[in-house]
Design a protein around this motif. Structure first.
Motif, mmCIF file in Angstrom:
data_model
loop_
_atom_site.group_PDB
_atom_site.id
_atom_site.type_symbol
_atom_site.label_atom_id
_atom_site.label_comp_id
_atom_site.label_asym_id
_atom_site.label_seq_id
_atom_site.Cartn_x
_atom_site.Cartn_y
_atom_site.Cartn_z
ATOM 1 N N GLU A 216 1.220 -0.944 -0.261
ATOM 2 C CA GLU A 216 0.179 0.006 0.178
ATOM 3 C C GLU A 216 0.453 1.503 0.002
ATOM 4 N N GLN A 220 1.167 4.614 -3.036
ATOM 5 C CA GLN A 220 0.709 5.490 -2.902
ATOM 6 C C GLN A 220 1.576 6.607 -3.159
ATOM 7 N N ASP A 226 -0.695 9.298 -0.504
ATOM 8 C CA ASP A 226 -2.399 9.674 -0.617
ATOM 9 C C ASP A 226 -3.457 10.407 -0.431
ATOM 10 N N LYS A 234 -11.946 8.002 8.173
ATOM 11 C CA LYS A 234 -10.762 7.555 8.360
ATOM 12 C C LYS A 234 -10.771 6.431 9.803
ATOM 13 N N ARG A 350 -11.084 4.808 -0.761
ATOM 14 C CA ARG A 350 -10.524 3.619 0.806
ATOM 15 C C ARG A 350 -10.508 2.366 1.094
ATOM 16 N N HIS A 353 -9.721 1.136 -2.500
ATOM 17 C CA HIS A 353 -8.191 0.780 -2.543
ATOM 18 C C HIS A 353 -7.061 -0.238 -1.663
ATOM 19 N N HIS A 354 -7.944 -0.107 -0.649
ATOM 20 C CA HIS A 354 -7.213 -1.325 -0.241
ATOM 21 C C HIS A 354 -7.679 -2.742 0.148
#
Length: 458
Positions: A216, A220, A226, A234, A350, A353-354
């Motif tokens: 990750e 980025q 990021d 978050k 997010r 993406h993860h």
């Protein structure tokens, strides 16, 4: 099939189980039940008219390059006529009628109370088995021993909890308040050695949390850092990641199943709010957006069922965690979307993406082993079907040829899932920033997908 010599279990685009009775008998029985005032909810719906092939054994070449002789009910015939050997068993807790494309798919559900009562009884029994016979520890913890103090604490706390509730269950059973519980017996691996061999391979799949974090960070760094995310996004995102990393360390398939259970929920939340806005007259320009989100949810649902067929939902504790987290995240995303759709889309970007980073690391670490495992039937029915229902709706950046994935082994399956997550990232980026900017229906290409400009919009 019209010809009696054709095998009814090998069909174009899917493999379905044999009917227990001829269709004519089923329809006659259904009519009789209706006339008698009885429920017909258990009657199977009429299968689609499909093309089958001969009942004779067929030689096909599997992904490893060797030739094998298979009976027709062991072969999947894709939209191009290619013969593919699917995974011979579904390891999921809700296999069979609960799997899409199977014979019972499409039935009308019972009432909420009936469904809730049935599910509660099933899960209560599984919870008792989990506590009394310590199946969670035997299946997972012994195969993946703790590596640090946090792992030791989690295992000790879990064992203490299981021992306490197991003792409570024994006392309630002795008092006659609960039925007698028999020790679980698995017949799966006694049926065919191939079943056990594939299950053993699935158990050897590994995923390192630290490696995912490194991947990750590298992604980025390549993209210039990021992207900006509000603290309100978050907090729940990192809470989800923490649970997945701690509880599902080196347990990739259950981890993916939990991740996919939660990942489809935001799209349902977005659709619900857009539908509400249309109903009360607040906003009527969201029909195409709803269609895209439904296509994304449809895609995630297939990811979920793939993970189920690999046994990701086998443990009661995993189902408890995933299903309660899904309900929580649904209302959280409803609140996000009501407050700011851009924040809601930022959250999902997010998550996707993860998911993409996690699958990418998983593919790198298990490539050779994944190549030796056949694909689940639900994956074949989705990626190699003659009708890729809504598949093109969420694709971004394809300028000419539509995306048509391969699906010869489990490596192809997870590569397709990773690529799907990348497409979701692009769609969420477009929704958060520029909007979809999709062309009118009359301007779309003949394959049904919009033309991409490569920047995350269509």
């Amino acid at each position: 099939p019209a010809a009696t010599s054709l095998h009814p279990n090998l069909v174009q685009g899917q493999v379905r189980p044999l009917l227990k009775a001829p269709l004519k008998n089923i329809m006659q029985r259904q009519l009789g039940q209706r006339q008698a005032g009885l429920s017909t909810s258990g009657i199977r719906r009429m299968p689609l008219a499909v093309r089958a092939i001969t009942t004779q054994p067929v030689n096909i070449t599997v992904s490893s390059g060797r030739s094998v002789l298979l009976m027709p009910d062991q072969i999947f015939l894709d939209k191009n006529g290619n013969k593919i050997k699917p995974m011979p068993v579904d390891y999921g807790f809700r296999s069979g009628g609960g799997r899409i494309y199977e014979e019972l798919d499409g039935q009308v559900p019972e009432s909420f109370l009936e469904l809730a009562s049935t599910n509660f009884q099933n899960e209560l029994k599984q919870m008792r088995v989990s506590f009394r016979f310590n199946t969670y520890y035997q299946d997972y913890v012994e195969a993946n021993p703790p590596k640090n103090a946090m792992d030791e604490f989690n295992v000790s706390a879990g064992q203490a909890l299981a021992k306490f509730w197991g003792g409570v269950d024994e006392k309630l059973e002795a008092a006659g308040l609960l039925p007698k519980l028999e020790a679980p017996v698995s017949h799966l691996d006694q049926d065919r050695s191939e079943f056990a061999a594939i299950r053993a391979k699935l158990g050897r799949l590994r995923l390192d949390n630290a490696a995912v974090t490194r991947y990750e960070a590298e992604r980025q760094a390549k993209s210039g850092g990021d992207f900006e995310t509000p603290l309100i996004v978050k907090v729940p995102f990192y809470a989800l990641c923490w649970v997945l990393d701690v509880v599902y360390d080196n347990r990739p398939i259950p981890k993916f199943w939990v991740l996919e259970t939660v990942a489809r929920i935001p799209y349902m939340a977005y659709i619900s709010i857009l539908h509400l806005y249309e109903t009360v007259g607040f906003w009527r320009a969201g029909a195409d957006l709803r269609k895209v989100h439904f296509a994304e949810e449809w895609n995630e649902m297939h990811h979920l069922q793939i993970m189920e067929s690999l046994g990701g939902d086998g443990a009661w504790f995993d189902r408890f965690i995933a299903q309660h987290a899904a309900v929580l995240y649904f209302w959280l995303l409803v609140a996000f979307y009501l407050g700011s759709p851009k924040i809601a889309y930022n959250f999902m970007r997010r998550v996707e993406h993860h998911a993409s980073d996690t699958y990418s690391e998983f593919l790198q670490s298990n490539r050779e082993l994944l190549e030796t495992i056949p694909p689940p039937r639900v994956a074949l029915a989705y990626y190699r079907n003659s009708d890729l229902y809504l598949f093109d709706e969420f694709q971004n950046g394809f300028k000419s040829e539509p995306r048509r994935p391969e699906c010869s082994n489990l490596l192809d399956v997870f590569t397709n899932i990773r690529d799907d997550e990348d497409q979701h990232v692009l769609t969420m980026l477009a929704c958060e920033t520029t909007g979809l900017n999709r062309p009118a229906s009359s301007e779309k290409t003949t394959n049904g997908s919009g033309t991409g400009n490569g920047n995350g919009t269509q």
